[in-house]
Design a protein around this motif. Structure first.
Motif, PDB file in Angstrom:
ATOM      1  N   VAL A 227       0.850  -1.193   0.000  1.00  0.00           N
ATOM      2  CA  VAL A 227       0.000   0.000   0.000  1.00  0.00           C
ATOM      3  C   VAL A 227       0.882   1.238   0.000  1.00  0.00           C
ATOM      4  CG1 VAL A 227      -2.062  -1.053   1.024  1.00  0.00           C
ATOM      5  CG2 VAL A 227      -0.276  -0.161   2.526  1.00  0.00           C
ATOM      6  N   CYS A 248      -1.255  -1.016  -4.255  1.00  0.00           N
ATOM      7  CA  CYS A 248      -2.541  -0.316  -4.118  1.00  0.00           C
ATOM      8  C   CYS A 248      -2.350   1.047  -3.466  1.00  0.00           C
ATOM      9  CB  CYS A 248      -3.507  -1.113  -3.242  1.00  0.00           C
ATOM     10  SG  CYS A 248      -4.167  -2.574  -4.013  1.00  0.00           S
ATOM     11  N   LYS A 249      -3.313   1.940  -3.712  1.00  0.00           N
ATOM     12  CA  LYS A 249      -3.248   3.280  -3.132  1.00  0.00           C
ATOM     13  C   LYS A 249      -3.303   3.225  -1.602  1.00  0.00           C
ATOM     14  CE  LYS A 249      -6.241   7.278  -3.000  1.00  0.00           C
ATOM     15  NZ  LYS A 249      -7.569   7.718  -3.431  1.00  0.00           N
ATOM     16  N   ASN A 250      -4.155   2.356  -1.057  1.00  0.00           N
ATOM     17  CA  ASN A 250      -4.318   2.296   0.399  1.00  0.00           C
ATOM     18  C   ASN A 250      -4.941   0.967   0.816  1.00  0.00           C
ATOM     19  OD1 ASN A 250      -7.026   2.587  -0.342  1.00  0.00           O
ATOM     20  ND2 ASN A 250      -7.033   4.788   0.076  1.00  0.00           N
ATOM     21  N   GLU A 253      -8.383  -0.079  -0.754  1.00  0.00           N
ATOM     22  CA  GLU A 253      -8.248  -0.573  -2.131  1.00  0.00           C
ATOM     23  C   GLU A 253      -7.732  -2.018  -2.141  1.00  0.00           C
ATOM     24  OE1 GLU A 253      -5.439   0.861  -5.578  1.00  0.00           O
ATOM     25  OE2 GLU A 253      -6.934   2.437  -5.245  1.00  0.00           O
ATOM     26  N   GLU A 256     -10.627  -4.301  -1.206  1.00  0.00           N
ATOM     27  CA  GLU A 256     -11.541  -4.431  -2.352  1.00  0.00           C
ATOM     28  C   GLU A 256     -11.003  -5.452  -3.351  1.00  0.00           C
ATOM     29  OE1 GLU A 256     -14.486  -3.414  -2.729  1.00  0.00           O
ATOM     30  OE2 GLU A 256     -14.670  -1.864  -1.198  1.00  0.00           O
ATOM     31  N   HIS A 257      -9.684  -5.401  -3.604  1.00  0.00           N
ATOM     32  CA  HIS A 257      -9.079  -6.343  -4.543  1.00  0.00           C
ATOM     33  C   HIS A 257      -9.234  -7.778  -4.030  1.00  0.00           C
ATOM     34  CE1 HIS A 257      -6.266  -7.969  -7.534  1.00  0.00           C
ATOM     35  NE2 HIS A 257      -5.875  -8.747  -6.546  1.00  0.00           N
TER      36      HIS A 257
END
Length: 263
Positions: A227, A248-250, A253, A256-257
């Motif tokens: 992240v 990932c951005k954070n 995210e 969610e993936h």
């Protein structure tokens, strides 16, 4: 290569820099309770794995609860726990270079007439007299145990030196190698999975440290999601081989993936 992997059974989550920085929750904090509910409803075991040595597990849990995280104590695995396990196995008496707030996790461990040196993040102990005392003990044959060797970590006011540079100084001066118990050591990740009935190939690690979180997890056979929060610096993805499974951005995210693609 990934298609051949078994179904995901465990999600390991780093804490500092990924979920929080000191007493502040990370990005999209308002969505975190909902994210946790969704993650907990998935058929996976969650473990929070951390190299933090600034406080004992009880204080860490209290801090996380105040930030609104619904976490149970048995879901947290820290490098302090791993260090204590090693001390008990070796049956040694450590000179503990750790923050005073971390000492409760070593309750019951004898520290009189030390014959081992344990180094965590302990700014108040990193002065010449104490480092020299550690130096003499190691020269006399005491094992050097590093709770971890992080180069730096993220504070509210920016990056700060981790224990790694001080461990490296003792290694250099004594011509010895420290035994490292925290991330990125393979044994740390395997210990974190103990009791989950989950193989490394069935686990994913989410963290902000490319080497310690992602590289360590991937070396242990897990997938690693980096992240771009906390101590992340642009270009970190290129510092390990193989590269992170995902960047990932954070944390939201990353979750969610996992929910959309790994279950």
């Amino acid at each position: 290569r990934m298609a051949a992997r078994r179904a995901l059974k465990a999600v390991l989550v780093d804490l500092s820099g990924t979920l929080h920085i000191e007493d502040s929750a990370r990005d999209a904090a308002a969505n975190l309770p909902l994210l946790f509910i969704r993650l907990r409803s998935a058929p996976v075991t969650i473990r929070f794995v951390t190299n933090t040595t600034k406080e004992c597990k009880r204080d860490l849990l209290e801090r996380l609860t105040k930030l609104g995280f619904d976490i149970a104590e048995n879901e947290i695995f820290t490098s302090l726990t791993a260090a204590r396990n090693l001390l008990e196995q070796k049956q040694v008496r450590p000179l503990l270079l750790v923050d005073d707030k971390a000492l409760p996790d070593f309750t019951g461990i004898a520290t009189d007439d030390p014959n081992a040196v344990v180094v965590g993040l302990a700014p108040e102990h990193f002065h010449y007299e104490m480092m020299n005392r550690a130096f003499w003990l190691i020269l006399d044959g005491a094992p050097l145990i590093a709770i971890h060797k992080a180069r730096y970590f993220k504070k509210k006011d920016g990056l700060a030196l981790g224990p790694g540079p001080f461990v490296a100084g003792l290694e250099y001066a004594t011509d010895t190698k420290a035994t490292v118990v925290g991330k990125p050591e393979k044994t740390f990740f395997l210990e974190a999975l103990r009791g989950t009935d989950c193989a490394p190939e069935e686990a994913v690690m989410i963290g902000d440290d490319c080497r310690d979180d992602v590289g360590g997890a991937q070396n242990a056979g897990m997938r690693g999601i980096l992240v771009r929060t906390g101590k992340y610096r642009p270009g970190d993805e290129d510092k390990i081989n193989p590269a992170p499974y995902l960047s990932c951005k954070n944390f939201p995210e990353a979750v969610e993936h996992i929910l959309e693609h790994l279950l």
